[in-house]
Every structure is written in structure tokens, then in C-alpha cells.
Design an enzyme around this catalytic site. Sequence first.
Site, PDB file in Angstrom:
ATOM      1  N   TYR A  39       0.824  -1.216   0.000  1.00 34.10           N
ATOM      2  CA  TYR A  39       0.000   0.000   0.000  1.00 34.10           C
ATOM      3  C   TYR A  39       0.854   1.259   0.000  1.00 34.10           C
ATOM      4  CZ  TYR A  39      -4.022  -2.879   1.514  1.00 34.10           C
ATOM      5  OH  TYR A  39      -5.016  -3.810   1.630  1.00 34.10           O
ATOM      6  N   HIS A  97      -0.298 -11.493   2.683  1.00 36.75           N
ATOM      7  CA  HIS A  97      -1.264 -10.720   1.895  1.00 36.75           C
ATOM      8  C   HIS A  97      -1.954 -11.579   0.824  1.00 36.75           C
ATOM      9  CE1 HIS A  97      -2.070  -6.391   0.247  1.00 36.75           C
ATOM     10  NE2 HIS A  97      -3.162  -7.128   0.275  1.00 36.75           N
TER      11      HIS A  97
END
Length: 266
Positions: A39, A97
Site C-alpha cells: 500500500y 497478503h
Amino acid sequence: MDMPRLGFGTYGRTGSEGIAAILSALGAGYRHLDTAQTYDTEREVGEAIRRSGLPRDEVFVTTKVAEHNLGPGQVIPSLERSLAELGLDHVDLALIHWPARAGGPAPEAYLRQIAEARDRGLAWHIGVSNFTIALIEEACSILGAGAILTNQIELNPWFRNRRLADHCASRGIVVTCYEPLARGKVGADPVLQAIARRHGATPEQVALAWELAQGYAAIPTSRSPERIRQNFAAQELDLSPDELAEVDALDRGIRSIDPDWGPDWD
């Protein structure tokens, strides 16, 4: 610290505007911030926590290990870099993730590494994201029952993801909903709008209240301070059994996040 069930997602919350949004979230009452190595918001999360003046132990921080950091000897150094970006000595939760794509590292290799990171105190809890039923079963076999706190998956009223969510519940694994508002699209749903009018609420609040009523966690995001406050207030919305059933029937079975290299979904 237990994981607060309503968290603030930080995807897209970069730079000074991102820090301002995260500060708005903390000011609204959020005490769970969700970030990830991909991110590029770990620095912003750490800076917002410091500027907020809140004690560290009052903010639950989640980060996620990127798929390119799953190889032998890579997980722990990547989390150490994340902690340096955050300016923290630990995260409360570290997730894988995405499972490694075909031909990549085996789950046992990276799951044992993230368990070691927990044992070293880099993360106080560990979990996964985008894991299918088969991968959940493999992870439980490798790490043992109770090791995985959560599986973060796409789930919202328009994408119920029921089989996987129910399987996680059967394993005692909390489901954390990403895309809990289907990128804001659920706000246009007439059923959610009708329920919202009855409560003097927003359709987005109805969607979040439905997710929380299922026992799930959810991580909405916004750059708007007003929307951030509204989303947080969804915790105060009490939907009736009939209303919950109305929302439950909205499933369209359409996934928003579906990379061609992703796992074989359930």
C-alpha cells in the site's frame, strides 16, 4: 489487545492527505489501522499514530507481507523493514497478503517464517489474506489450531463469499472483510437505501452493520472526514433479523478483486 472489529483501511491514503485521513479516523474513534507493504502507507500510519498522541497500546496495527517477500529468509526482514517504516517495535497483526502463486514458495515455507516473526515479537498475532478453504486447511495443518487470527477476504452484501466465510468460522478464524462497501457501489442498492431510511442511516452504515452482525471484522476507508465518522457510527446501528435477512439476500456473486495469478477461488 483484541482486534477491534471495525478498522480503518489505508489503501490509497498516501502522503499528507493520507495522514490527515488516518488522523480523522483516529479522532472518530477507530483503534484499528490496516496497512500493507504494497500500500505504501506504513509511514503514514506510523506518523498519524505519533501525531494523534494516543498511547501505542490503544491502536491495533495490521500490516501484510507482500507476495514478493515470501521466499526463504524474506518474511522476517520484510517485517523488520515495515516496522522501520511504521516507527514501531511491533505490529499487532501480520498477515500473508496473498498466497504465493503457482511455482512460488510453498505455504509451509512462508507460514513458518511468519510464525517465527510472531515468536520473535515482531507481530503479536498472525493471519492470512485471500486464502481459500484448501489453503486454510493447509495452514491449520502447518501451524496448528488457533494460530491464525483472521483471514482477510473480499466480502460485502453484493459478494457474500459464504462458503469460505462459513469455513473460517468453523475453524475459529475471524473473517475480516475487505471491499466491505464494494468500492462504494453498495450505496446505490435500493434495499440498503430502504433499510437506511428506516433508521435515519446511510446505506453504507447498513452494509457495515450487517457485516459486524455476522461476527465479521471490516476495514472501510475514505478520505472524507464526514464519511469516516459515518462509517464508524455503523457500530451503533441495530438491524432486525428481517433486515439482516434482506441484506443477506443481496448476494450477486461478483468478485471485484480477481487477479489472473490469484488462487483457485472456492
